[in-house]
Design a protein around this motif. Structure first.
Motif, short mmCIF file in Angstrom:
data_model
loop_
_atom_site.label_atom_id
_atom_site.label_comp_id
_atom_site.label_asym_id
_atom_site.label_seq_id
_atom_site.Cartn_x
_atom_site.Cartn_y
_atom_site.Cartn_z
N UNK A 178 19.51 35.02 52.03
CA UNK A 178 18.29 33.97 51.67
C UNK A 178 18.18 33.99 50.21
N UNK A 179 17.98 35.33 49.75
CA UNK A 179 17.83 35.15 47.88
C UNK A 179 19.18 34.78 47.36
N UNK A 180 20.16 35.48 47.85
CA UNK A 180 21.50 35.10 46.94
C UNK A 180 21.67 33.69 47.00
N UNK A 181 21.74 32.95 48.12
CA UNK A 181 21.88 31.59 48.11
C UNK A 181 20.86 30.83 47.88
N UNK A 182 20.01 31.06 46.98
CA UNK A 182 18.78 30.35 46.55
C UNK A 182 17.92 29.53 47.64
N UNK A 183 18.02 30.32 48.65
CA UNK A 183 17.15 29.88 49.99
C UNK A 183 15.48 30.31 50.02
N UNK A 184 15.29 31.03 48.76
CA UNK A 184 13.99 31.55 48.71
C UNK A 184 12.96 30.86 48.90
N UNK A 185 13.03 29.35 48.62
CA UNK A 185 11.79 28.47 48.90
C UNK A 185 12.04 27.80 50.39
N UNK A 186 12.93 28.21 51.24
CA UNK A 186 13.21 27.72 52.45
C UNK A 186 12.01 27.93 53.40
N UNK A 187 11.32 29.00 53.10
CA UNK A 187 10.17 29.19 54.06
C UNK A 187 9.01 28.18 54.01
N UNK A 188 9.15 27.46 52.92
CA UNK A 188 8.14 26.37 52.68
C UNK A 188 8.25 25.39 53.97
N UNK A 233 17.55 35.89 37.39
CA UNK A 233 17.97 36.99 38.63
C UNK A 233 17.55 38.53 38.37
N UNK A 234 16.77 38.53 37.16
CA UNK A 234 16.12 40.03 36.94
C UNK A 234 15.00 40.09 37.65
N UNK A 275 14.45 36.38 43.87
CA UNK A 275 14.70 37.68 43.53
C UNK A 275 13.95 38.47 44.46
N UNK A 276 12.61 38.07 44.80
CA UNK A 276 11.85 38.79 45.72
C UNK A 276 12.47 39.08 47.35
N UNK A 277 12.97 37.87 47.67
CA UNK A 277 13.67 38.25 49.11
C UNK A 277 14.86 39.03 49.03
N UNK A 278 15.63 38.94 48.05
CA UNK A 278 16.81 40.16 47.65
C UNK A 278 16.01 41.40 47.75
#
Length: 570
Positions: free
Chosen positions: A114-124, A8-9, A286-289
């Motif tokens: 989206x970032x906090x919930x780990x959905x950063x890959x949802x856009x795939x 998360x860094x 982290x990028x989405x956050x």
């Protein structure tokens, strides 16, 4: 530090652990270069969106710094982009500038979630035909909004919808300003020449400084930042909290979702470009956050929505950026221009900015993907064409929603068609012997990966295992497709990208055992161009035989010696 905390860094924290003077010098050069490139783009995006040019600059300063400082990408550059022009102008026309600021904050909150919930890959889960369709449509709309300034047409107002806009341009065609048209054509010519013969030289910088000098020294009668907007104010922007009203917020949920999804897609696509060029791997959550935080803060300073900027990210890497510090320096460069050189910006001609946006529209359009999509199934072509058409003639939010619904229906259709009930016969058992792995001797110079199940949009990140182990793989990689029941355009694109990365690393890719639907789509798309027709075989037995031939020809010690002898002769 625990791996969980490390995940998360921000990249800036990770890379600053071993930061040194040499890296800082590289980041400084890259950051200043990208800052100069970003200046005309930020102003052009703002003007095209229907706001003052300083709104684009403020956005680039605030979001550019925050996205680099807090993001999960090594060399990503954030700021206003062409993708938002159409959405922003539509929101302003309907809800005003306060509505835009509220919508941007809401989109930022969605991105953080989206970032906090780990959905950063949802856009795939956005299939390639949908992405290409609305990217093509946005590029057409951006180009259409620049016709007035490109030719210096005398028009009080440019209509919001595409067809009325084009009709108004036709009616005003007799008011063309030839100095503006010549300046635009010259600007386009310079950028095209730079793109073709000197890719390391940012054409936008040359055009901005050259066109401004021409207007100032030759006193050309063309519109400038100063004549239309009175220039840009010096000093820092004032902090202002956007006004939130329940009724307006409720109406803004749909456009806020569009801004968030568009920002997520653009930023992660840009991060992938950054990864390929800088040989790194971004952290999507982290990028989405970081994107979310940047979009929450941007409206507080009168800025626009922001996302990852692919062209500026590529310029950043080509200019020698080593860490996210380059992105922060890019923002500080823009801040320095606003504080100390704002009066000089007033002479920038709008014709030159229109030419720059025309190039942006061309470069972002994914035009090279159209011939590839036209080789796919009729359903894929229909989704692309409908998304493109709706983006241009209707509304981006509606276009994406319709495209996603059609893609979901296609997904269900393709999966259902792979379900079969067949009788097991003696011939079936005998024919299957060449496909089974048991009893096959896999040589040391080859490795086998298999795809099991449908390989459709949403599943293409499964290649991460291969990419992560790329440097440890033997010279030949066999991809077994026997149990891959279906594939779509996005899956095909993922295999194409895998082939390109393997070839770049000096390895060979073989495909074997494709079933009817995947084999038919691969043939339609002329996929053999990427791996060679002889490297697509029918069974694992044939693949092992082909691997032996490929190894002897291209990867064995004897073949390496032949290459060295040939190089010496040349």
């Amino acid at each position: 530090m625990t791996p969980a905390l490390n995940a998360w860094l921000p990249k800036s924290v990770i890379f600053l652990r071993d930061y040194d003077r040499h890296k800082f010098l590289s980041d400084l050069i890259a950051g200043v270069t990208v800052g100069l490139v970003a200046l005309p783009l930020a102003m052009a995006f703002a003007i095209a969106s229907g706001v003052s040019p300083q709104a684009g600059i403020y956005c680039a300063i605030v979001t550019g710094f925050l996205i680099s400082a807090l993001g999960g990408s090594k060399t990503q550059i954030g700021g206003p982009t062409g993708a938002f022009v159409v959405v922003v102008s539509g929101i302003i026309a309907k809800y005003g500038i306060d509505g835009l600021f509220a919508c941007t904050v809401m989109a930022g909150v969605l991105l953080v979630l989206l970032g906090i919930t780990g959905m950063g890959t949802a856009v795939k889960y956005f299939p390639r035909p949908v992405i290409v369709g609305f990217t093509n449509g946005i590029a057409i709309l951006i180009a259409s909004t620049q016709i007035r300034d490109l030719f210096g047409l005398r028009m009080d107002q440019v209509p919001g919808d595409f067809f009325h806009r084009m009709k108004a341009f036709a009616a005003a065609a007799h008011t063309v300003s030839w100095p503006a048209a010549i300046l635009s054509i010259a600007s386009l010519a310079v950028m095209i020449l730079c793109l073709k013969y000197a890719k390391r030289i940012p054409g936008a910088i040359i055009v901005t400084f050259g066109a401004t000098a021409a207007v100032t020294l030759l006193h050309l009668p063309v519109e400038t930042i100063g004549t239309r907007f009175g220039g840009i104010p010096s000093g820092l922007p004032t902090l202002a909290i956007p006004k939130f009203h329940y009724d307006v917020v409720r109406q803004l949920l749909s456009p806020a979702f569009t801004v968030a999804m568009l920002g997520a897609i653009e930023s992660l696509m840009s991060a992938v470009v950054s990864d390929r060029m800088s040989k790194d791997k971004h952290n999507p959550n982290v990028e989405l956050m970081a994107q979310g935080v940047a979009n929450i803060v941007s409206p507080l300073f009168g800025g626009l929505p922001a996302t990852g900027a692919i062209a500026r990210t590529a310029t950043n890497v080509r200019s020698g950026a080593k860490t996210p510090v380059a992105g922060m320096i890019h923002a500080l460069t823009l801040l320095g221009i606003v504080l100390f050189a704002a009066p000089l910006v007033k002479n920038v001609p709008l014709a030159a900015l229109a030419a720059i946006l025309m190039m942006v529209a061309y470069n972002m359009g994914d035009w090279e993907e159209i011939p590839e999509i036209l080789k796919l199934s009729a359903a894929d072509i229909a989704v692309w064409l409908l998304t493109l058409t709706l983006t241009v003639v209707a509304d981006l939010t509606f276009a994406v929603e319709v495209g996603m619904v059609l893609a979901a229906l296609m997904f269900i259709r393709k999966v259902s068609r792979t379900t079969t009930v067949t009788r097991v016969t003696h011939d079936y058992v005998e024919d299957s012997r060449v496909h089974i792995l048991q009893g096959k001797d896999i040589p040391a110079y080859a490795t086998v990966f298999r795809i099991h199940g449908p390989f459709l949009f949403g599943a293409t990140d499964k290649f991460a295992e291969i990419i992560d182990a790329l440097e440890t793989l033997p010279p030949i990689v066999i991809l077994r497709l026997r149990n891959m029941t279906a594939i779509d355009a996005t899956g095909l694109g993922a295999i194409r990208d895998l082939a390109d990365q393997l070839h770049e690393s000096g390895r060979s890719l073989l495909l074997c055992g494709a079933r009817e639907q995947p084999a038919k789509l691969m043939h339609q798309a002329e996929f053999e161009r990427h791996v060679g027709a002889e490297n697509i075989v029918s069974s694992i037995s044939d693949a092992i035989e082909r691997a032996a031939d490929v190894y002897l020809r291209y990867h064995s010690p004897a073949s390496e010696q032949r290459k060295e002898d040939l190089a010496l002769k040349v």
